[in-house]
Scaffold this active site. Sequence first.
Site, PDB file in Angstrom:
ATOM      1  N   SER A   1     120.304  71.669 -27.891  1.00 61.96           N
ATOM      2  CA  SER A   1     121.101  71.798 -29.120  1.00 61.96           C
ATOM      3  C   SER A   1     122.399  71.000 -28.997  1.00 61.96           C
ATOM      4  CB  SER A   1     121.480  73.267 -29.333  1.00 61.96           C
ATOM      5  OG  SER A   1     120.355  74.071 -29.204  1.00 61.96           O
TER       6      SER A   1
ATOM      7  N   THR B   1     124.664  65.761 -29.272  1.00 64.10           N
ATOM      8  CA  THR B   1     124.148  64.657 -28.454  1.00 64.10           C
ATOM      9  C   THR B   1     122.624  64.584 -28.536  1.00 64.10           C
ATOM     10  OG1 THR B   1     125.984  65.172 -26.965  1.00 64.10           O
ATOM     11  CG2 THR B   1     124.385  63.569 -26.167  1.00 64.10           C
TER      12      THR B   1
ATOM     13  N   GLU C   1     118.637  78.057 -24.556  1.00 61.93           N
ATOM     14  CA  GLU C   1     118.780  76.852 -23.731  1.00 61.93           C
ATOM     15  C   GLU C   1     118.496  77.164 -22.261  1.00 61.93           C
ATOM     16  OE1 GLU C   1     122.062  74.279 -26.264  1.00 61.93           O
ATOM     17  OE2 GLU C   1     122.764  75.611 -24.696  1.00 61.93           O
TER      18      GLU C   1
HETATM   19  O1  LIG Z   1     125.258  75.916 -27.709  1.00 62.84           O
HETATM   20  C1  LIG Z   1     125.336  74.693 -27.693  1.00 62.84           C
HETATM   21  C2  LIG Z   1     124.915  73.869 -26.587  1.00 62.84           C
HETATM   22  O2  LIG Z   1     125.086  74.414 -25.319  1.00 62.84           O
HETATM   23  C3  LIG Z   1     125.277  72.396 -26.646  1.00 62.84           C
HETATM   24  O3  LIG Z   1     124.317  71.732 -25.889  1.00 62.84           O
HETATM   25  C4  LIG Z   1     126.647  72.090 -26.092  1.00 62.84           C
HETATM   26  O4  LIG Z   1     127.608  72.807 -26.847  1.00 62.84           O
HETATM   27  C5  LIG Z   1     126.987  70.596 -26.135  1.00 62.84           C
HETATM   28  O5  LIG Z   1     126.996  70.120 -27.428  1.00 62.84           O
HETATM   29  P1  LIG Z   1     127.472  68.654 -27.811  1.00 62.84           P
HETATM   30  O6  LIG Z   1     126.377  67.721 -27.406  1.00 62.84           O
HETATM   31  O7  LIG Z   1     127.668  68.716 -29.306  1.00 62.84           O
HETATM   32  O8  LIG Z   1     128.752  68.399 -27.107  1.00 62.84           O
END
Ligand SMILES: O=C[C@H](O)[C@H](O)[C@H](O)COP(=O)(O)O
Length: 249
Positions: free
Chosen positions: A31, A34, A109
Amino acid sequence: MDIIESSKRLAAYTAVDNHVKPEHKVIGIGSGSTVPYVVERIVQQGAEANKGRVFIPTGFQSKELIVSSGLGLGDVDQYPTIDVTLDGADEVDSQLNCVKGGGACHLREKVLAEAARTFILVADYRKNVQYLGTNFLQGVPIEVVPFAYAKVLQNLHHVLGSPKATLRMAVKKAGPVVSDNGNFIIDAPFDREKMIDPFTIMAQIKMLTGVVEVGLFCRMAKAAYFGNEDGTVTVRWDDGKIDQVAAPV
Ligand SMILES: O=C[C@H](O)[C@H](O)[C@H](O)COP(=O)(O)O
């Protein structure tokens, strides 16, 4: 595209090129902001490569991403063994421990990370730190069953040493954030002394009754890919090796 977005894309594309191979048929999709680049690169592998593959989401967002990209959808209860899971992170330390759950998805996750033969992190350069809690200051995300939140907060404040732990509140909705699993999220900042040893604090939080899962993933990843401002990608491996690679074409 700004530098942070292009760094995310660099990391995601390089990780897919190195870890999503033709023989991989069950793929976990994490999620965050990225991961769409992960899916974009997988789609670029072509219809033939993706025929017969099943993609397992870590929440509502990645499920929508999989479906809207025309990829096959499955769930971890059908596929408890996943070939490779790729996911973002809020911060990754030099031992490949990471904080996750900025988007409240860390329960699913962690299940998909644990189910995977290979778990790969993708992130931009801001997430590449020596110690957790360096740039990501909101604290460790903790998913709790709703009726226990006040008790867990009290435990965090008075027993585990996180006096600033708070219930995460929703934006554009009155009240708390509710996870995809119907639970609440607490964000608990800890000082450097505790974050140097994330496994210990993770275990202590997990022992609090009412806690469903903690957004600290300790030494679960095989590698972490960080897109850099100069267009290179830093790859940190679980054996301590660090590669600096050029951007994929
Ligand atoms: O709950 C969200 C997840 O752990 C995401 O993978 C994490 O917050 C990183 O997200 P981003 O790629 O938007 O920095």
